[in-house]
Design a protein around this motif. Structure first.
Motif, mmCIF file in Angstrom:
data_model
loop_
_atom_site.group_PDB
_atom_site.id
_atom_site.type_symbol
_atom_site.label_atom_id
_atom_site.label_comp_id
_atom_site.label_asym_id
_atom_site.label_seq_id
_atom_site.Cartn_x
_atom_site.Cartn_y
_atom_site.Cartn_z
ATOM 1 N N LEU A 51 -12.086 31.071 -10.887
ATOM 2 C CA LEU A 51 -12.729 29.655 -11.000
ATOM 3 C C LEU A 51 -13.747 29.950 -9.844
ATOM 4 N N GLU A 52 -15.150 29.150 -9.893
ATOM 5 C CA GLU A 52 -15.835 29.008 -8.891
ATOM 6 C C GLU A 52 -15.244 28.003 -7.951
ATOM 7 N N HIS A 53 -15.434 28.232 -6.456
ATOM 8 C CA HIS A 53 -14.558 27.413 -5.443
ATOM 9 C C HIS A 53 -14.999 25.976 -5.755
ATOM 10 N N GLU A 54 -15.842 25.362 -6.032
ATOM 11 C CA GLU A 54 -16.225 24.119 -6.286
ATOM 12 C C GLU A 54 -15.103 23.418 -7.618
ATOM 13 N N ARG A 55 -14.719 24.438 -8.447
ATOM 14 C CA ARG A 55 -13.891 23.956 -9.338
ATOM 15 C C ARG A 55 -12.505 24.267 -9.144
ATOM 16 N N LYS A 56 -12.169 25.276 -8.153
ATOM 17 C CA LYS A 56 -10.983 25.399 -7.569
ATOM 18 C C LYS A 56 -10.471 23.967 -7.140
ATOM 19 N N ARG A 57 -11.410 23.432 -6.149
ATOM 20 C CA ARG A 57 -10.818 22.395 -5.509
ATOM 21 C C ARG A 57 -10.676 21.263 -6.479
ATOM 22 N N SER A 58 -11.561 21.005 -7.447
ATOM 23 C CA SER A 58 -11.532 19.863 -8.258
ATOM 24 C C SER A 58 -10.162 19.894 -9.026
ATOM 25 N N LEU A 59 -9.824 21.127 -9.497
ATOM 26 C CA LEU A 59 -8.635 21.572 -10.323
ATOM 27 C C LEU A 59 -7.582 21.159 -9.418
ATOM 28 N N LEU A 60 -7.457 21.489 -8.091
ATOM 29 C CA LEU A 60 -6.177 20.927 -7.355
ATOM 30 C C LEU A 60 -5.878 19.513 -7.282
ATOM 31 N N ALA A 61 -7.072 18.824 -7.268
ATOM 32 C CA ALA A 61 -7.173 17.385 -7.277
ATOM 33 C C ALA A 61 -6.399 16.912 -8.442
ATOM 34 N N GLU A 62 -7.009 17.517 -9.530
ATOM 35 C CA GLU A 62 -6.377 17.091 -10.926
ATOM 36 C C GLU A 62 -4.851 17.305 -11.002
ATOM 37 N N VAL A 63 -4.324 18.704 -10.380
ATOM 38 C CA VAL A 63 -2.807 19.013 -10.547
ATOM 39 C C VAL A 63 -2.258 17.890 -9.513
ATOM 40 N N PHE A 64 -2.613 17.573 -8.530
ATOM 41 C CA PHE A 64 -2.049 16.428 -7.757
ATOM 42 C C PHE A 64 -1.493 15.113 -8.589
ATOM 43 N N GLU A 65 -2.683 14.980 -9.317
ATOM 44 C CA GLU A 65 -2.612 13.430 -10.091
ATOM 45 C C GLU A 65 -1.295 13.413 -11.172
ATOM 46 N N LEU A 66 -1.279 14.758 -11.881
ATOM 47 C CA LEU A 66 -0.305 15.050 -12.852
ATOM 48 C C LEU A 66 1.037 15.229 -12.378
ATOM 49 N N LEU A 67 1.360 15.458 -10.886
ATOM 50 C CA LEU A 67 2.488 15.792 -10.338
ATOM 51 C C LEU A 67 3.544 14.169 -10.292
ATOM 52 N N GLU A 68 4.585 14.359 -10.766
ATOM 53 C CA GLU A 68 5.492 13.023 -10.280
ATOM 54 C C GLU A 68 5.723 13.255 -8.817
ATOM 55 N N PRO A 69 5.761 12.016 -8.109
ATOM 56 C CA PRO A 69 6.077 11.959 -6.774
ATOM 57 C C PRO A 69 7.471 13.032 -6.462
ATOM 58 N N GLY A 70 7.236 13.730 -5.383
ATOM 59 C CA GLY A 70 8.109 14.932 -5.082
ATOM 60 C C GLY A 70 7.877 16.053 -6.021
ATOM 61 N N GLY A 71 6.859 15.901 -6.775
ATOM 62 C CA GLY A 71 6.830 17.144 -7.640
ATOM 63 C C GLY A 71 6.109 18.419 -7.023
ATOM 64 N N VAL A 72 6.244 19.625 -7.333
ATOM 65 C CA VAL A 72 5.837 20.978 -6.658
ATOM 66 C C VAL A 72 4.724 21.544 -7.359
ATOM 67 N N PHE A 73 3.597 22.041 -6.629
ATOM 68 C CA PHE A 73 2.768 22.762 -7.142
ATOM 69 C C PHE A 73 2.957 24.134 -6.570
ATOM 70 N N ALA A 74 2.996 25.220 -7.215
ATOM 71 C CA ALA A 74 3.218 26.506 -6.771
ATOM 72 C C ALA A 74 2.023 27.431 -7.212
ATOM 73 N N ASN A 75 1.011 27.899 -6.572
ATOM 74 C CA ASN A 75 -0.066 28.797 -6.920
ATOM 75 C C ASN A 75 0.289 30.302 -6.615
ATOM 76 N N PHE A 76 0.410 31.271 -7.373
ATOM 77 C CA PHE A 76 0.728 32.618 -7.026
ATOM 78 C C PHE A 76 -0.314 33.254 -7.409
#
Length: 214
Positions: free
Chosen positions: A122-147
């Motif tokens: 992804l283009e860098h701007e979209r990378k960052r916006s995607l990470l914000a979307e991921v944050f909103e989808l996680l339950e409190p205490g949920g883990v995001f792992a990016n390999f």
């Protein structure tokens, strides 16, 4: 890159905007080599340690966590077809065709979201916006792992990575938009993730993790 409307652990598998990833020969060539990349199994092993147990990677995670329910997203119909064959008859897994260049589709919340070698396309701007979307989808205490495939700090190290995986530099994927680890960790912290760090790295392969605060 997420789990699905079932609750429990989750996964987004891969998404690649380049047309070459819709070519069956290219995809099959990648899949034949994927598990043999130097140190990849080592990095994925660290990933498995940090994905909650309640909660090509969907299969590995499910082997380690048979109770897990998951959703896999992919841009490529060819990749999805392979995944459908792998998970045929397994109602714990839902597969969705989706291009990560676009906002994530409506999904429920997840205990874990995992991305493997996808976001660097992804283009860098979209990378960052995607990470914000991921944050909103996680339950409190949920883990995001990016390999992830990340950028080297120098051209010499970039060339060394391609030599180490036995790939000519001229075969570099034109859809790659790699970015350094430090910038991506900074974004995760700015978005609000806790415990952000690079948990494992070898040349241009890295595992970056963040946790949504409780």
């Amino acid at each position: 890159m997420a789990e699905g409307p079932f609750g429990g652990g989750g996964l987004v598998r891969r998404s690649m905007p380049s047309e070459e990833w819709t070519d069956a020969e290219r995809v099959q060539g990648y899949l034949r080599r994927a598990d043999g990349f130097p140190h990849r199994a080592e990095g994925e092993g660290v990933l498995f340690e940090h994905v909650p147990r309640d909660g090509r990677l969907l299969a590995h995670l499910q082997a380690d966590r048979p109770e897990m329910l998951g959703v896999g997203l992919d841009f490529s119909e060819v990749m999805l077809e392979g995944a459908r064959e792998r998970f045929a008859g397994d109602d714990r897994v839902e597969l969705i065709q989706h291009d990560l260049d676009e906002p994530l589709p409506p999904l429920e919340s997840f205990d874990a979201i995992v991305s493997s070698m996808a976001i660097h396309h992804l283009e860098h701007e979209r990378k960052r916006s995607l990470l914000a979307e991921v944050f909103e989808l996680l339950e409190p205490g949920g883990v995001f792992a990016n390999f992830e495939h990340v950028a080297s700090p120098t051209e010499r190290l970039h060339a060394a990575f391609f030599a180490a995986i036995d790939e000519p530099l001229e075969n570099e994927d034109p859809s790659d938009r790699t970015l350094d680890v430090e910038t991506q960790l900074g974004w995760l912290r700015e978005i609000g993730f806790d415990d952000v760090d690079c948990y494992w790295k070898w040349l241009e392969m890295a595992l970056m993790i963040g946790v949504r605060p409780v």
